[in-house]
Design a protein around this motif. Structure first.
Motif, short mmCIF file in Angstrom:
data_model
loop_
_atom_site.label_atom_id
_atom_site.label_comp_id
_atom_site.label_asym_id
_atom_site.label_seq_id
_atom_site.Cartn_x
_atom_site.Cartn_y
_atom_site.Cartn_z
N HIS A 8 0.85 -1.19 0.00
CA HIS A 8 0.00 0.00 0.00
C HIS A 8 0.89 1.24 0.00
O HIS A 8 1.96 1.25 0.64
CB HIS A 8 -0.90 0.00 1.25
N ALA A 71 -7.80 12.52 -2.57
CA ALA A 71 -7.25 11.36 -3.28
C ALA A 71 -5.94 10.92 -2.65
O ALA A 71 -5.67 9.71 -2.52
CB ALA A 71 -7.04 11.71 -4.75
N ASP A 72 -5.10 11.89 -2.24
CA ASP A 72 -3.84 11.53 -1.58
C ASP A 72 -4.09 10.82 -0.26
O ASP A 72 -3.39 9.87 0.10
CB ASP A 72 -3.01 12.80 -1.32
N THR A 74 -6.93 9.13 0.75
CA THR A 74 -7.64 7.85 0.68
C THR A 74 -6.99 6.84 -0.27
O THR A 74 -7.29 5.65 -0.17
CB THR A 74 -9.09 8.07 0.24
N SER A 75 -6.11 7.29 -1.14
CA SER A 75 -5.48 6.36 -2.08
C SER A 75 -3.96 6.45 -2.08
O SER A 75 -3.30 5.76 -2.85
CB SER A 75 -5.98 6.62 -3.52
N GLY A 76 -3.43 7.31 -1.21
CA GLY A 76 -1.98 7.49 -1.17
C GLY A 76 -1.42 7.24 0.21
O GLY A 76 -1.64 6.20 0.80
N GLY A 220 -7.44 -5.28 0.76
CA GLY A 220 -6.93 -4.05 1.36
C GLY A 220 -6.92 -4.13 2.88
O GLY A 220 -7.82 -4.69 3.50
N ASP A 277 -6.43 9.01 7.04
CA ASP A 277 -7.21 7.84 6.68
C ASP A 277 -7.08 6.82 7.80
O ASP A 277 -6.01 6.23 7.99
CB ASP A 277 -6.70 7.26 5.35
N ASP A 308 -16.62 6.25 1.32
CA ASP A 308 -17.29 5.22 0.52
C ASP A 308 -18.78 5.31 0.78
O ASP A 308 -19.27 4.96 1.85
CB ASP A 308 -16.79 3.82 0.91
#
Length: 315
Positions: A8, A71-72, A74-76, A220, A277, A308
């Motif tokens: 991750h 985005a950073d 939750t996905s970074g 995940g 997060d 989500d």
């Protein structure tokens, strides 16, 4: 069961993050003016904070920056820091509108506590941490590293403490992978059910079970650690004592989460807004001392966010 390491982008260590400012965002004068104008409109209309959405709190130039920050987070790396929110000299209500207005561009606001309020002020209320209904935001003692129960937690600093009260975070992914590498026997223990305390009183509804780590359908990783609430659950006569393996697993977890190798420390200043997060980042706070003047005491505004849509919320 055999536990494997998780891949991750939030697998980071503190020193590297401290030298990487890519997770920082700084507001410009145009952003601040736009933010204050949106807050004015909400205050005039009397819109409830729980109803704030990007279309209700429009930020034409700042909104895209917040979308990238989301985005950073939750996905970074799982971490984002916004600097320059214009809180100086503002009343509580205005600061609350600014916090909720910014947060709604990152996720849906989730109600908190049994009162289902849209936000809480993290202030020292003089509450006794040993009381069965005291929550971590109500006292000034140090907190163990933990994850809040929603996707993202946001904190807007209105005023820092006179001393202490530093925000400290670690990557739950990095800690997980280190345990898998060095103590695979304890990694398995962390995937079994543990007892936690909601601290809603002494009834059985205050206690529940869940693993420290889980995997979603896509593999995940998600962390649910909270040592203060795990230890607190031991007050219930219906909760069995921690097993020797659980005690050892917590010892290792606490050693790693407090290791300088993994910890990133932030001294949040007025106008700083932190986004984390909870699935992949654990956070803590050092103990603090406040100013004798109530108007100068530490005050952070906390919001819980769901990123989500349709996911079950937790209070």
């Amino acid at each position: 069961m055999t536990v494997t390491g998780a891949c991750h982008p939030a697998d980071w260590q503190g020193e590297r993050m401290a030298h990487d400012d890519g997770w920082h965002r700084i507001l410009t004068d145009v952003h601040r003016a736009e933010l204050l104008a949106a807050a004015d409109a909400v205050q005039r209309a009397g819109t409830p904070l729980a109803e704030l959405r990007p279309d209700v709190f429009p930020l034409p130039t700042l909104g895209p920056l917040l979308t990238r920050l989301a985005a950073d987070v939750t996905s970074g790396s799982g971490v984002g820091l916004l600097r320059g929110v214009p809180v100086a000299g503002l009343a509580d209500r205005r600061c609350e509108i600014l916090a909720a207005g910014l947060a709604c561009h990152v996720g849906d606001i989730v109600p908190q506590l049994s009162q289902r309020v849209p936000l809480v002020h993290v202030r020292d209320e003089g509450a006794d941490p040993a009381r069965s209904t005291t929550r971590s935001h109500q006292h000034r003692q140090r907190l163990g590293f933990h994850a809040d129960p929603t996707d993202v937690v946001a904190l807007l600093c209105v005023r820092p403490a006179r001393s202490g009260g530093l925000s400290t975070i670690v990557s739950a992914v990095a800690v997980h992978n280190e345990i898998v590498r060095t103590r695979p026997d304890l990694a398995e223990v962390l995937y079994r059910p543990w007892w936690y305390d909601r601290r809603t009183g002494d009834g059985p509804e205050s206690f529940y079970q869940q693993p420290v780590y889980t995997r979603d359908d896509a593999g995940g990783l998600r962390s649910h650690y909270g040592p203060d609430y795990i230890r607190s659950a031991q007050r219930s006569p219906h909760v069995p004592p921690l097993s020797p393996a659980q005690v050892e697993a917590m010892t290792v977890l606490d050693q790693l989460t407090n290791s300088p190798r993994f910890v990133l420390t932030m001294d949040l200043r007025p106008g700083d807004m932190q986004f984390l997060d909870n699935r992949v980042v654990l956070h803590s706070r050092t103990a603090y001392e406040d100013d004798p003047d109530p108007a100068l005491r530490r005050d952070l505004i906390r919001l819980w966010l769901r990123t989500d849509r349709g996911e079950r919320t937790t209070t």
